[in-house]
Design a protein around this motif. Structure first.
Motif, short mmCIF file in Angstrom:
data_model
loop_
_atom_site.label_atom_id
_atom_site.label_comp_id
_atom_site.label_asym_id
_atom_site.label_seq_id
_atom_site.Cartn_x
_atom_site.Cartn_y
_atom_site.Cartn_z
N PRO A 83 7.64 69.06 41.93
CA PRO A 83 8.78 68.81 42.81
C PRO A 83 9.00 69.90 43.85
O PRO A 83 9.59 69.64 44.90
CB PRO A 83 9.97 68.70 41.84
N ASP A 88 11.36 67.89 46.60
CA ASP A 88 12.29 67.07 45.84
C ASP A 88 13.70 67.65 45.95
O ASP A 88 13.88 68.86 46.05
CB ASP A 88 11.84 67.04 44.37
N SER A 90 16.09 67.37 43.67
CA SER A 90 16.71 67.61 42.36
C SER A 90 16.20 68.90 41.71
O SER A 90 16.11 69.00 40.50
CB SER A 90 16.46 66.43 41.43
#
Length: 495
Positions: A83, A88, A90
């Motif tokens: 990620p 990403d 999150s």
């Protein structure tokens, strides 16, 4: 020659709140009874250095992996770096993001503990007293500089606070964090010696403090991007140049003509090195992991490096590989285009081998004995060129000379009229695998367009999201957000 080893276990200093590092930034009661004499303070300062052990690993994951140098996607997509590479939103729960935050604040706590207790009565020798204070201040500034480049606003702890007190200290504006960094580095320049004997190699010098101070001015001068990140648009390029020119004109460093020798296990304290992290192989806790981080599991297995990392490679970007000119010697030295596995099957996955010497493998993949260069002389030359091109006082000839020195060492012909884009490309090739590229792009205002163009061309597996200005910095770890409601606000753009 005795090597100064940073990896020292300070069992006497009981960091009793270590299990709570994911709950509050860092703080606990000082070990007042530990500090009795100079030797105790020497051990405590060594403990601050030991916090740097995983710094190269975090830099690789949080900057090299984030840059256009690597297409770091695992087959399953579940690795902690996936990620990060993919932008990403999150990432607040990402273990690497959290571990880097916790480690930096551990170093800050250790530095504050020393600074709170250090006094002339316990350390009567004036030179030793000044040097210990200079080391602690340098390292505190170094950890805060990493924090502000990574997360933007962070809480400022200029002394040891109790856990209860930390719950009342919010994240400080970036400008305020920089005030502490600049004050510490400026004082460190005056307190630290310019060199050490062979029994203390690896300790920071006044030259190292000047190098990081110049880098701080350069970073502050970068654009704000409309976020509370590392750039303040402060236009301090001439202040940066003062530091770089002093190092170039008066320092004991030089440009090493043989590129490969800079990273030679038998030549670790060469003239290029201004500040590095010291490692020795020989067992758990003293060697380095970073040389094997980019390397695929199969390559380690076929070469009998124990404790393989269970990974495929963090693949070197096709765009980076294609950027090397035909005669560039660094291509083959830094990158292996693939390997044959235990079954004799060739895996055409390019990966960094810049720091890898299989003849010097230790007990496992965590046990390499190569020092990590945080700042080398070529950094200073290229940061000087950058400062000039960004508006500092200097000449085109100085910029051209810096880049052509690099090109000549790489076996390439000279070029003229170098602009910012050409400089950034030269730095990309020179420092491939050294976790410089992301910070270079951020400082120069080029990161968003560069990365998004690269994603469009390189993301053949459709793993990555487009980035925006908010993702120049990482989120505050969620464990910090939840420790006390309302104390910290999450960085914009993150879940």
């Amino acid at each position: 020659m005795k090597k100064y080893i940073i990896l020292i276990v300070l069992s006497v200093l009981a960091f009793s709140c270590s299990e709570d590092l994911d709950q509050t930034p860092i703080s606990e009661q000082g070990s007042n009874n530990f500090y009795r004499n100079t030797a105790d303070f020497e051990s405590a300062v060594n403990g601050i250095y030991s916090t740097l052990q995983n710094y190269p690993v975090y830099q690789f994951y949080l900057s090299e992996t984030r840059s256009d140098n690597l297409y770091a996607v695992s087959p399953t997509g579940v690795r902690a770096y996936d990620p990060i590479n993919a932008f990403d939103l999150s990432l607040a729960t990402n273990t690497i993001v959290a571990d880097n935050w916790n480690t930096d604040f551990t170093g800050i706590f250790r530095a504050n503990t020393v600074l709170d207790q250090l006094n002339e009565e316990l350390v009567p020798d004036a030179a030793t007293f000044e040097r210990l204070m200079g080391e602690a201040k340098f390292l505190r500034a170094f950890f805060y500089f990493d924090l502000v480049r990574t997360y933007g606003k962070v809480p400022v702890f200029d002394r040891v606070y109790t856990p209860t007190e930390t719950l009342e200290i919010p994240r400080a504006p970036v400008a305020e964090v920089y005030e502490l960094i600049l004050a510490d580095l400026t004082e460190a320049v005056n307190l630290l010696p310019s060199s050490y004997g062979s029994d203390s190699l690896g300790k920071v010098t006044s030259w190292a403090a000047k190098a990081i101070l110049g880098q701080v001015y350069l970073t502050r001068s970068g654009p704000t991007y409309g976020i509370e990140g590392p750039g303040l648009n402060s236009n301090e390029y001439n202040l940066a140049l003062e530091q770089f020119n002093d190092i170039i004109d008066n320092g004991p460093f030089d440009f090493v003509n043989d590129y490969a020798s800079i990273f030679d296990y038998n030549n670790e304290h060469n003239e290029e090195i201004i500040f590095n992290i010291e490692y020795v192989s020989g067992g758990t806790g003293v060697g380095a992991e970073y040389p094997s981080i980019p390397v695929p599991d199969g390559y380690l297995r076929v070469n009998s490096v124990g404790f393989s990392n269970g990974e495929t490679a963090k693949q070197v970007a096709t765009d980076l590989i294609n950027s090397y000119e035909a005669d560039d010697i660094r291509d083959d030295l830094d990158i292996l285009q693939g390997y044959a596995d235990l079954n004799g099957n060739f895996n055409p996955v390019p990966f960094y081998t810049k720091y890898l010497n299989l003849d010097r493998a230790g007990q496992d993949r965590f046990d390499w004995g190569l020092n990590y260069p945080i700042v080398r002389y070529t950094d200073i030359l290229t940061m000087k060129a950058e400062a000039i091109l960004m508006g500092g006082t200097g000449t085109q000839a100085e910029v051209d000379a810096a880049v052509n020195a690099i090109r000549d060492r790489a076996g390439l012909t000279a070029i003229a009229g170098i602009n910012l884009a050409t400089l950034l490309e030269a730095k990309r090739l020179e420092f491939a695998g050294e976790s410089r590229r992301w910070h270079d792009l951020v400082r120069t205002g080029t990161v968003v367009n560069t990365i998004n163009s690269w994603i469009e061309d390189e993301d053949v597996q459709n793993r990555m999201l487009p980035m925006d200005e908010n993702q120049i910095i990482f989120p505050v770890p969620s464990s910090q957000i939840t420790v006390k409601e309302g104390l910290y606000q999450q960085n914009e753009g993150y879940d």
